[in-house]
Scaffold this motif. Sequence first.
Motif, PDB file in Angstrom:
ATOM      1  N   LYS A  98     -71.525 -67.835  94.673  1.00  0.00           N
ATOM      2  CA  LYS A  98     -71.599 -68.688  93.485  1.00  0.00           C
ATOM      3  C   LYS A  98     -70.501 -69.746  93.495  1.00  0.00           C
ATOM      4  O   LYS A  98     -70.735 -70.911  93.122  1.00  0.00           O
ATOM      5  N   HIS A  99     -69.302 -69.353  93.926  1.00  0.00           N
ATOM      6  CA  HIS A  99     -68.168 -70.278  93.903  1.00  0.00           C
ATOM      7  C   HIS A  99     -67.940 -70.952  95.255  1.00  0.00           C
ATOM      8  O   HIS A  99     -66.947 -71.675  95.425  1.00  0.00           O
ATOM      9  N   GLY A 100     -68.843 -70.727  96.205  1.00  0.00           N
ATOM     10  CA  GLY A 100     -68.762 -71.429  97.482  1.00  0.00           C
ATOM     11  C   GLY A 100     -67.672 -70.954  98.405  1.00  0.00           C
ATOM     12  O   GLY A 100     -67.180 -71.723  99.234  1.00  0.00           O
ATOM     13  N   LEU A 101     -67.269 -69.689  98.284  1.00  0.00           N
ATOM     14  CA  LEU A 101     -66.240 -69.151  99.173  1.00  0.00           C
ATOM     15  C   LEU A 101     -66.883 -68.452 100.367  1.00  0.00           C
ATOM     16  O   LEU A 101     -67.833 -67.675 100.217  1.00  0.00           O
ATOM     17  N   LEU A 102     -66.357 -68.742 101.521  1.00  0.00           N
ATOM     18  CA  LEU A 102     -66.750 -68.002 102.713  1.00  0.00           C
ATOM     19  C   LEU A 102     -66.151 -66.602 102.635  1.00  0.00           C
ATOM     20  O   LEU A 102     -64.987 -66.440 102.254  1.00  0.00           O
ATOM     21  N   VAL A 103     -66.920 -65.596 102.996  1.00  0.00           N
ATOM     22  CA  VAL A 103     -66.397 -64.247 103.191  1.00  0.00           C
ATOM     23  C   VAL A 103     -66.772 -63.839 104.607  1.00  0.00           C
ATOM     24  O   VAL A 103     -67.954 -63.866 104.978  1.00  0.00           O
ATOM     25  N   ALA A 104     -65.782 -63.504 105.417  1.00  0.00           N
ATOM     26  CA  ALA A 104     -66.036 -63.108 106.802  1.00  0.00           C
ATOM     27  C   ALA A 104     -65.280 -61.828 107.101  1.00  0.00           C
ATOM     28  O   ALA A 104     -64.183 -61.599 106.579  1.00  0.00           O
ATOM     29  N   ASN A 105     -65.863 -61.006 107.941  1.00  0.00           N
ATOM     30  CA  ASN A 105     -65.218 -59.735 108.287  1.00  0.00           C
ATOM     31  C   ASN A 105     -64.952 -59.670 109.786  1.00  0.00           C
ATOM     32  O   ASN A 105     -65.233 -60.606 110.538  1.00  0.00           O
ATOM     33  N   VAL A 106     -64.408 -58.547 110.198  1.00  0.00           N
ATOM     34  CA  VAL A 106     -64.239 -58.245 111.620  1.00  0.00           C
ATOM     35  C   VAL A 106     -65.284 -57.177 111.929  1.00  0.00           C
ATOM     36  O   VAL A 106     -65.060 -55.992 111.673  1.00  0.00           O
ATOM     37  N   PRO A 107     -66.440 -57.563 112.411  1.00  0.00           N
ATOM     38  CA  PRO A 107     -67.557 -56.622 112.492  1.00  0.00           C
ATOM     39  C   PRO A 107     -67.361 -55.484 113.473  1.00  0.00           C
ATOM     40  O   PRO A 107     -67.949 -54.414 113.311  1.00  0.00           O
ATOM     41  N   SER A 108     -66.535 -55.706 114.473  1.00  0.00           N
ATOM     42  CA  SER A 108     -66.340 -54.653 115.468  1.00  0.00           C
ATOM     43  C   SER A 108     -64.944 -54.746 116.052  1.00  0.00           C
ATOM     44  O   SER A 108     -64.547 -55.785 116.578  1.00  0.00           O
ATOM     45  N   TYR A 109     -64.180 -53.670 115.903  1.00  0.00           N
ATOM     46  CA  TYR A 109     -62.864 -53.633 116.530  1.00  0.00           C
ATOM     47  C   TYR A 109     -62.670 -52.245 117.113  1.00  0.00           C
ATOM     48  O   TYR A 109     -62.502 -51.262 116.422  1.00  0.00           O
TER      49      TYR A 109
END
Length: 347
Positions: free
Chosen positions: A92-103
């Motif tokens: 809604k507020h246009g923020l990117l959310v990114a994770n570390v999918p595999s470590y």
Amino acid sequence: MKLSVFSSKPYDRKYFEAANAARKASEIDIVYHEFSLGKDTVFLAKGSDAVCVFVNDALGPAIVEALARDGVKAILLRCAGFNGVDLEAAEKHGLLVANVPSYSPEAVAEFAVALIQTLNRHTHRAYNRVREGNFALDGLLGRTLHGKTVGIIGTGKIGLATARIMKGFGCRVIAYDPFPSPAFSELGDYQTLEELLPASDIISLHCPLMASTRYIVNEQTISKMKPGVMLVNTSRGGLIDTKAVVRALKSRHLGSLALDVYEGESSLFYDDHSGEIIDDDVLMRLTTFHNVIVCGHQAFFTEEALKEIADCTLRNMEEYAATGMCKNSLTRDAKIKRRDSLPVRNV
């Protein structure tokens, strides 16, 4: 670019600084905060292009809105799990959310197997006995893992790594996952959850926490498990109804339990509370059982995993800064709404 890292520990700083120093093409100014990101600390993110948070930081709608209002453009998770972030609010507020999918999925899988071995052969009890000069074997009887049936719930990278190890022990491996992985066909057979529960001598959880998996281990599913089953959770605490598990331990239906995660861990884990009175009665009850092991969410904690977490987090930030997109993005609309909001750099 400025990055504010919350819930940071000395080891986070060590690996983030090393990963940042190796980046000659980018300029990331990193600020570290030992406390979590919340309503009382969100103001500290003002002026940052992105914030970096960990697994137990809770970013609800109000926090996400405050971040957007203060000019933050990205929320970078230094973990795979994202249940603590309100993704709808971020979109809604246009923020990117990114994770570390595999470590290093092998790190978590190896720890799960270490817990299985410890519970099965009672090495934690033997260690304490010998330190007191007690070399008696009574009460330390285990079972040979070879030939036992191991049920894997969730066959992502960690679940697959665990399955490979247990197959190497000579175990029969079965699994449940609504989204089957072709790679598992070489390791075992998929079954329904109703089939897996009564067939397994050991059940290991490796699924994400979401509405469909919350309390996947509950009064009803426990009743379907084989009496004396071993249950291991190195995934997310909310997968287990802890009170139901306590009742199953008291009735002797559940044979043993290993937890590296706990549904109420956010106020306890990753900090030293040894000089305090812990008022979580359910957790404290668990620690009284001789057939229960509780650890502090450390399955991921290897040098290789920390290196990859730091490196991937900074890659996510660089990729978003350079292109307005990120392959590890969990939000669909951030790249559209804020594509040009970070300074584009040649990275």
